[in-house]
Write a protein that holds these residues in place. Structure first.
Motif, short mmCIF file in Angstrom:
data_model
loop_
_atom_site.label_atom_id
_atom_site.label_comp_id
_atom_site.label_asym_id
_atom_site.label_seq_id
_atom_site.Cartn_x
_atom_site.Cartn_y
_atom_site.Cartn_z
N GLY A 1 66.53 14.21 78.18
CA GLY A 1 67.40 14.68 77.43
C GLY A 1 69.15 13.58 77.78
O GLY A 1 69.67 13.08 76.84
N ILE A 2 68.41 12.71 79.19
CA ILE A 2 69.59 11.82 78.95
C ILE A 2 68.93 10.99 79.73
O ILE A 2 68.60 10.75 81.02
N ALA A 3 68.42 9.46 79.37
CA ALA A 3 67.35 8.79 79.45
C ALA A 3 67.61 8.27 80.86
O ALA A 3 66.77 8.09 81.68
N ASP A 4 68.75 8.14 81.42
CA ASP A 4 69.23 7.47 82.54
C ASP A 4 69.62 8.03 83.40
O ASP A 4 69.51 7.40 84.42
N GLU A 5 69.42 9.56 83.38
CA GLU A 5 70.14 10.61 84.83
C GLU A 5 68.69 11.53 84.57
O GLU A 5 67.48 11.40 84.30
N ILE A 6 68.43 10.65 86.48
CA ILE A 6 67.30 11.44 86.97
C ILE A 6 67.33 12.65 87.73
O ILE A 6 68.93 12.94 87.66
N GLN A 7 66.37 13.25 88.28
CA GLN A 7 67.18 14.56 88.59
C GLN A 7 67.33 14.78 89.91
O GLN A 7 67.00 15.78 90.99
N PHE A 8 66.36 13.93 90.85
CA PHE A 8 66.49 13.65 92.39
C PHE A 8 67.09 12.49 92.91
O PHE A 8 66.95 11.35 92.10
N LYS A 9 67.49 12.08 93.31
CA LYS A 9 68.69 10.88 94.88
C LYS A 9 67.76 10.69 95.65
O LYS A 9 68.49 10.13 96.19
N GLY A 10 66.32 11.59 96.01
CA GLY A 10 66.36 11.16 97.13
C GLY A 10 65.15 10.43 97.37
O GLY A 10 65.08 9.35 97.29
N ASP A 11 64.50 10.55 98.33
CA ASP A 11 63.16 9.17 99.60
C ASP A 11 62.06 9.63 98.88
O ASP A 11 61.97 10.55 97.15
N ASN A 12 61.69 8.44 98.44
CA ASN A 12 60.22 8.24 97.52
C ASN A 12 58.97 8.97 97.80
O ASN A 12 58.78 9.51 96.66
N PRO A 13 58.98 9.41 98.84
CA PRO A 13 57.29 10.62 99.37
C PRO A 13 57.45 11.77 98.34
O PRO A 13 57.25 12.53 97.82
N THR A 14 59.01 11.83 98.71
CA THR A 14 59.80 13.70 97.92
C THR A 14 59.48 13.23 96.60
O THR A 14 59.28 14.54 95.77
N ARG A 15 60.39 12.49 95.94
CA ARG A 15 59.97 12.14 94.33
C ARG A 15 58.64 12.13 94.03
O ARG A 15 58.62 12.78 92.90
N GLU A 16 57.26 12.09 94.49
CA GLU A 16 56.07 11.59 93.93
C GLU A 16 55.92 13.29 94.24
O GLU A 16 54.86 13.53 93.32
N ARG A 17 56.54 14.02 95.33
CA ARG A 17 55.61 15.25 95.36
C ARG A 17 56.33 16.34 94.67
O ARG A 17 55.66 17.03 93.64
N LEU A 18 57.33 15.70 94.20
CA LEU A 18 58.34 16.71 92.82
C LEU A 18 57.74 16.13 91.49
O LEU A 18 57.26 17.31 90.79
N ASP A 19 56.94 14.93 90.92
CA ASP A 19 56.66 14.90 89.99
C ASP A 19 55.24 15.55 90.25
O ASP A 19 55.44 16.08 88.57
N ALA A 20 54.35 15.47 91.47
CA ALA A 20 54.10 16.31 90.30
C ALA A 20 53.98 18.10 90.36
O ALA A 20 53.30 18.65 89.36
#
Length: 361
Positions: free
Chosen positions: A331-350
């Motif tokens: 919906g908003i291409a430049d807005e990500i839904q999480f601002k934290g660390d990369n390990p958590t980011r990867e887990r959220l993706d899955a």
């Protein structure tokens, strides 16, 4: 031992005790006030009980915030520690006053300026320390105040301080870890600075684990804010409560294991663990506020303290952008839904991918 011998022995023992007390009293009365202050301060410098060095990480938004603060203060460079000022340390906020930049952590603060920060009077004691092979500093204490670490580096003056007790060796270690953060022009960026705080919260390794522990799964859109709660400590300004109670209009109810009805078209109140003001976002664990008029799949539970309020599972785990891929919102291409660390980011993706597969496809 006869009676006379006992009397002589007791007399000798009393004399020795009195002599020792007299020596202690003389030592205390003859010690200069500044030496007494230094002796007291130095006990806090011992490494007993000090934790191992914990690396500090900074988000891109925090670095931008620090750079912007440095520009306002007229600094062409600014320094950040790469290890914490104590255990479980993290950056809380950045402040600018005149030509000074103050980076506040939960274990203390670091102030830096082109101008001298050392007081010119009312110093009760000082103590020099080696910070690295290339530099030294000194602990400075005013009367009845916690001492602070003062030093100079590359033409800048630094003051590391706290209103609370701490291990001086940990501050010295953090000072030695300072690295420059180049001040670059960030004009035109739309990134909002984030002040991210840590908190104890349930974390999930898989979607199946989160889904099994969730009583309510709904889809809908955010339709405004009902209430904002932002509380800080009076002494050092640390954020102790940051919540936004958002209005959320339901479009679908996929799971409801509660004792009451939830229906399509109904508006519920969802607690988001972040608050936005005109300067920054105060976020718990990197949570980003939902975008209005954008669809989300929410995994919720009922609040145990606030009737009619629903809590997002795991703070960041239970808010899934319905139209996005991974944590990126379409919906908003430049807005990500999480601002934290990369390990958590990867887990959220899955987890997000599996959640959409189960409930939306």
């Amino acid at each position: 031992m006869n009676y006379k011998s006992k009397v002589v022995f007791i007399g000798l023992l009393l004399g020795a005790l009195l002599a020792g007390c007299s020596q202690n009293e003389n030592l205390s009365s003859n010690t200069p006030a500044t030496e007494q202050s230094q002796n007291v301060n130095s006990t806090n410098n011992e490494s007993e009980g000090m934790t191992e060095a914990e690396p500090l990480s900074y988000t891109a938004e925090q670095k931008i915030e620090i750079r912007e603060a440095a520009k306002k203060a007229g600094l062409d460079k600014v320094y950040i520690p790469t290890v914490g000022l104590g255990s479980d340390d993290y950056m809380e906020r950045v402040e600018v006053k005149d030509n000074q930049v103050r980076i506040v952590f939960i274990r203390g603060s670091i102030t830096q300026s082109k101008e001298e920060l050392r007081p010119t009077n009312e110093i009760a004691s000082t103590k020099k320390v080696e910070l690295s092979k290339d530099g030294s500093g000194e602990w400075i204490a005013k009367e009845n105040e916690v001492p602070y670490l003062y030093f100079e580096k590359d033409g800048l003056y630094f003051r590391m301080s706290s209103a609370k007790t701490f291990f001086q060796a940990e501050y010295e270690r953090a000072a030695a870890s300072l690295e420059p953060l180049t001040v670059q022009d960030t004009a035109g960026t739309k990134t909002t600075p984030y002040a991210i705080t840590n908190s104890r919260a349930i974390s999930y390794q898989t979607f199946a684990e989160m889904d099994a522990q969730t009583d309510i799964v709904v889809k809908g859109t955010k339709a405004g804010t009902q209430e904002i709660v932002l509380k800080k400590e009076d002494v050092d300004g640390v954020v102790i409560d940051n919540r936004t109670l958002s209005k959320f209009v339901l479009s679908d109810v996929f799971k409801n294991n509660t004792g009451h009805t939830l229906s399509s078209g109904e508006t519920i109140i969802v607690q988001e663990n972040a608050v936005a003001d005109s300067l920054r976002v105060y976020s718990t664990l990197g949570y980003q506020l939902m975008n209005e008029n954008e669809e989300y799949l929410l995994f919720l539970r009922e609040s145990l303290t606030d009737s009619g309020v629903y809590i997002i599972r795991g703070v960041v785990y239970g808010k899934v952008p319905a139209g996005g891929e991974g944590i990126q919102s379409k919906g908003i291409a430049d807005e990500i839904q999480f601002k934290g660390d990369n390990p958590t980011r990867e887990r959220l993706d899955a987890i997000f991918e599996d959640a959409r597969e189960v409930y939306l496809n």
